[in-house]
Design a protein around this motif. Structure first.
Motif, PDB file in Angstrom:
ATOM      1  N   UNK A 179       0.853  -1.200   0.000  1.00 39.89           N
ATOM      2  CA  UNK A 179       0.000   0.000   0.000  1.00 39.89           C
ATOM      3  C   UNK A 179       0.879   1.238   0.000  1.00 39.89           C
ATOM      4  N   UNK A 180       0.265   2.350  -0.344  1.00 36.30           N
ATOM      5  CA  UNK A 180       0.934   3.652  -0.291  1.00 36.30           C
ATOM      6  C   UNK A 180       0.019   4.565   0.521  1.00 36.30           C
ATOM      7  N   UNK A 181       0.610   5.395   1.359  1.00 38.52           N
ATOM      8  CA  UNK A 181      -0.210   6.364   2.104  1.00 38.52           C
ATOM      9  C   UNK A 181       0.375   7.757   1.885  1.00 38.52           C
ATOM     10  N   UNK A 182      -0.430   8.642   1.299  1.00 34.70           N
ATOM     11  CA  UNK A 182      -0.013  10.035   1.101  1.00 34.70           C
ATOM     12  C   UNK A 182      -0.525  10.877   2.270  1.00 34.70           C
ATOM     13  N   UNK A 183       0.395  11.423   3.049  1.00 32.58           N
ATOM     14  CA  UNK A 183       0.026  12.281   4.184  1.00 32.58           C
ATOM     15  C   UNK A 183       0.385  13.714   3.804  1.00 32.58           C
ATOM     16  N   UNK A 184      -0.639  14.563   3.620  1.00 35.25           N
ATOM     17  CA  UNK A 184      -0.388  15.923   3.119  1.00 35.25           C
ATOM     18  C   UNK A 184       0.405  16.779   4.113  1.00 35.25           C
ATOM     19  N   UNK A 185       0.388  16.403   5.389  1.00 40.00           N
ATOM     20  CA  UNK A 185       1.158  17.169   6.397  1.00 40.00           C
ATOM     21  C   UNK A 185       2.633  17.253   6.060  1.00 40.00           C
ATOM     22  N   UNK A 186       3.169  16.170   5.494  1.00 37.57           N
ATOM     23  CA  UNK A 186       4.600  16.166   5.199  1.00 37.57           C
ATOM     24  C   UNK A 186       4.965  17.248   4.178  1.00 37.57           C
ATOM     25  N   UNK A 187       4.018  17.552   3.282  1.00 35.83           N
ATOM     26  CA  UNK A 187       4.345  18.478   2.195  1.00 35.83           C
ATOM     27  C   UNK A 187       4.652  19.889   2.698  1.00 35.83           C
ATOM     28  N   UNK A 188       4.126  20.213   3.907  1.00 40.67           N
ATOM     29  CA  UNK A 188       4.276  21.586   4.413  1.00 40.67           C
ATOM     30  C   UNK A 188       5.721  21.963   4.670  1.00 40.67           C
ATOM     31  N   UNK A 189       6.572  20.978   4.906  1.00 39.25           N
ATOM     32  CA  UNK A 189       7.963  21.314   5.260  1.00 39.25           C
ATOM     33  C   UNK A 189       8.919  21.206   4.067  1.00 39.25           C
ATOM     34  N   UNK A 190       8.367  20.971   2.880  1.00 43.36           N
ATOM     35  CA  UNK A 190       9.258  20.843   1.715  1.00 43.36           C
ATOM     36  C   UNK A 190       9.898  22.182   1.361  1.00 43.36           C
ATOM     37  N   UNK A 191      11.141  22.117   0.918  1.00 43.70           N
ATOM     38  CA  UNK A 191      11.747  23.305   0.307  1.00 43.70           C
ATOM     39  C   UNK A 191      10.922  23.660  -0.920  1.00 43.70           C
ATOM     40  N   UNK A 192      10.949  24.916  -1.317  1.00 41.07           N
ATOM     41  CA  UNK A 192      10.148  25.349  -2.473  1.00 41.07           C
ATOM     42  C   UNK A 192      10.451  24.502  -3.716  1.00 41.07           C
ATOM     43  N   UNK A 193      11.722  24.168  -3.941  1.00 41.46           N
ATOM     44  CA  UNK A 193      12.046  23.407  -5.158  1.00 41.46           C
ATOM     45  C   UNK A 193      11.402  22.019  -5.141  1.00 41.46           C
ATOM     46  N   UNK A 194      11.288  21.422  -3.940  1.00 39.65           N
ATOM     47  CA  UNK A 194      10.656  20.099  -3.871  1.00 39.65           C
ATOM     48  C   UNK A 194       9.132  20.195  -3.904  1.00 39.65           C
ATOM     49  N   UNK A 195       8.616  21.337  -3.480  1.00 39.37           N
ATOM     50  CA  UNK A 195       7.173  21.579  -3.611  1.00 39.37           C
ATOM     51  C   UNK A 195       6.810  21.658  -5.093  1.00 39.37           C
ATOM     52  N   UNK A 196       7.633  22.365  -5.859  1.00 44.77           N
ATOM     53  CA  UNK A 196       7.331  22.568  -7.281  1.00 44.77           C
ATOM     54  C   UNK A 196       7.656  21.345  -8.143  1.00 44.77           C
ATOM     55  N   UNK A 197       8.806  20.707  -7.865  1.00 49.08           N
ATOM     56  CA  UNK A 197       9.379  19.826  -8.891  1.00 49.08           C
ATOM     57  C   UNK A 197       8.430  18.718  -9.344  1.00 49.08           C
ATOM     58  N   UNK A 198       7.668  18.139  -8.432  1.00 51.29           N
ATOM     59  CA  UNK A 198       6.787  17.027  -8.814  1.00 51.29           C
ATOM     60  C   UNK A 198       5.640  17.441  -9.724  1.00 51.29           C
ATOM     61  N   UNK A 199       5.360  18.746  -9.783  1.00 54.90           N
ATOM     62  CA  UNK A 199       4.246  19.192 -10.636  1.00 54.90           C
ATOM     63  C   UNK A 199       4.557  18.871 -12.106  1.00 54.90           C
ATOM     64  N   UNK A 200       5.850  18.763 -12.440  1.00 53.99           N
ATOM     65  CA  UNK A 200       6.191  18.452 -13.831  1.00 53.99           C
ATOM     66  C   UNK A 200       5.654  17.078 -14.244  1.00 53.99           C
ATOM     67  N   UNK A 201       5.566  16.145 -13.308  1.00 50.02           N
ATOM     68  CA  UNK A 201       5.037  14.815 -13.661  1.00 50.02           C
ATOM     69  C   UNK A 201       3.533  14.905 -13.931  1.00 50.02           C
ATOM     70  N   UNK A 202       2.863  15.829 -13.244  1.00 51.93           N
ATOM     71  CA  UNK A 202       1.427  16.026 -13.502  1.00 51.93           C
ATOM     72  C   UNK A 202       1.250  16.673 -14.873  1.00 51.93           C
ATOM     73  N   UNK A 203       2.124  17.636 -15.192  1.00 53.50           N
ATOM     74  CA  UNK A 203       2.064  18.277 -16.519  1.00 53.50           C
ATOM     75  C   UNK A 203       2.311  17.229 -17.599  1.00 53.50           C
TER      76      UNK A 203
END
Ligand SMILES: NC(=O)c1ccc[n+]([C@@H]2O[C@H](COP(=O)([O-])OP(=O)(O)OC[C@H]3O[C@@H](n4cnc5c(N)ncnc54)[C@H](O)[C@@H]3O)[C@@H](O)[C@H]2O)c1
Ligand SMILES: [Zn+2]
Length: 386
Positions: A179-203
């Motif tokens: 299984x995989x569990x996505x916990x949105x709380x973890x995202x709050x502490x990402x550096x800006x570059x790691x917040x942005x970078x995954x959006x490219x896979x959605x694009x």
């Protein structure tokens, strides 16, 4: 006596789930306990945790929370220990990291009825997934991805890997997680570059499959850049769902064929990650790789200049830097060599996914190298002027 060949065939069914939550290990959150309870047969299930140090540093109470959670649910869960390993790409270059997970499995007597639980970015998850897949020929794995890229792409798939012989993902396995569990709380502490970078896979997935998803990303580009959680959660959900659908229903979950549409933009991305000694994040490199391939698609007449500019504008407004890390003709050649290296890694016929419209993929089997070199120059020229 003529011995006839003995033939057999069998199928293996895989089922795996992706859950969404926030505050996974807060004592009131029933999700994790329920997941283990649903599996449990006769005694508490042993868990070995492996945690990315970048996550631990930003969430210093995490290990205590996990052990308190397991303590509360001790009838279901038996906590053994938590290994903390360095986060980032270097962990995939190190034999010691794989070794320490295998040692953890051995020391804590983790068997095929126990679980390894990995919490971290895509790199730690890839490496731990590989170690778990080879220990006892495969120990069950729960992935808890903590970056945007891992929540919407890398951790929701079936691949695990480490780098070897200076080649990315040279060693690896196809092994779906439990299984995989996505916990949105973890995202709050990402550096800006790691917040942005995954959006490219959605694009990426939007451009090859779903124009309306691309327009959603376009309409929400500024909100995404400014770290609004709601559009980010939608982007993660939709992107993860499309990846999982592709894997399960695309007819080639373990990638035996030559066509890999989810690798749109990736031949150049892999090469640029290598050329920059992994200074670029995977998602950052994918944004540049998509920018290059859509520029090439425009030069070959597959898409219009207006569509090309629309795609580039969306990526720029999210905050991506689309300049390619090549200046000299040697560097340009070296990037172009990535096309043949990509083919070698996949084996078989060269297949590069491009697009012929927003949301419509278009595979090609030859690349005009001169035109691709022009695309590199065009892109770098455009952003040098900005
Ligand atoms: N298996 C696949 O199918 C697949 C697909 C795509 C990418 N990948 C792999 O994923 C890797 C990239 O993953 P990534 O983009 O997640 O980067 P990453 O794993 O390199 O993590 C980036 C940094 O963020 C830190 N970090 C992680 N979570 C954090 C949090 N919640 N708060 C603060 N810091 C945190 C890490 O310690 C690290 O320093 C690459 O190795 C790539 O090859 C695998
Ligand atoms: Zn990718």
């Amino acid at each position: 006596m003529q011995l006839q060949p003995i033939k057999q065939s069998f199928k293996v069914q895989y089922d795996y789930q992706l859950y969404f939550t926030s505050g996974l290990f807060s004592l009131e959150n029933p999700l994790f306990e329920k997941l283990i309870a649903d599996y449990k047969d006769f005694e508490p299930v042993k868990l070995l945790f492996v945690i990315d140090d970048g996550v631990k540093n930003h969430h210093p109470a995490l290990i205590n929370q996990i052990s308190a959670y397991c303590e509360k649910h001790q009838q279901t869960i038996k906590y053994t220990s938590a290994l903390v390993l360095p986060g980032g790409e270097q962990v995939k270059n190190s034999d010691e990291a794989v070794e320490s997970v295998l040692k953890g499995v051995n020391d804590n007597k983790i068997c095929r009825h126990s679980f390894v639980v990995v919490i971290g970015g895509g790199a730690v998850i890839d490496m731990v997934g590989y170690a778990a897949a080879i220990a006892h020929r495969g120990v069950k794995l729960i992935r808890i991805p903590t970056t945007v890229l891992s929540q919407n792409d890398s951790a929701v798939g079936v691949k695990n890997s480490v780098n070897a012989f200076k080649k990315k993902n040279f060693l690896g396995t196809f092994a779906p997680p439990y299984a995989i569990i996505n916990d949105s709380n973890f995202l709050k502490t990402l550096e800006q570059r790691d917040w942005i970078s995954g959006i490219s896979e959605a694009i990426k997935v939007a451009l090859i499959k779903d124009k309306s998803f691309f327009e959603y990303i376009s309409d929400n580009a500024t909100k995404l850049k400014h770290r609004e959680m709601e559009p980010m959660q939608y982007v993660i959900y939709k992107c993860a769902e499309m990846h999982m659908q592709h894997i399960a229903q695309g007819g080639d979950p373990f990638e035996s064929g030559s066509s890999r549409p989810l690798d749109f933009g990736h031949w150049a991305a892999h090469k640029m990650e290598f050329m920059t000694n992994y200074e670029l994040r995977h998602g950052e490199a994918v944004a540049k790789g998509i920018a290059l391939d859509v520029t090439y698609a425009q030069l070959t007449g597959l898409i219009s200049e207006a569509d090309l500019q629309h795609i580039l504008d969306v990526m720029i407004s999210i905050g991506f830097d689309l300049t390619l890390p090549v200046e000299s003709s040697n560097e340009i050649q070296s990037l172009l060599d990535g096309i043949e290296e990509f083919r070698e890694h996949l084996g078989g016929q060269l297949t590069i996914t491009l697009i012929s419209d927003l949301g419509v993929k278009h595979d090609v089997h030859t690349i005009d190298m001169e035109l691709m070199a022009q695309a590199i120059l065009k892109l770098n020229h455009q952003f040098a002027l900005n």
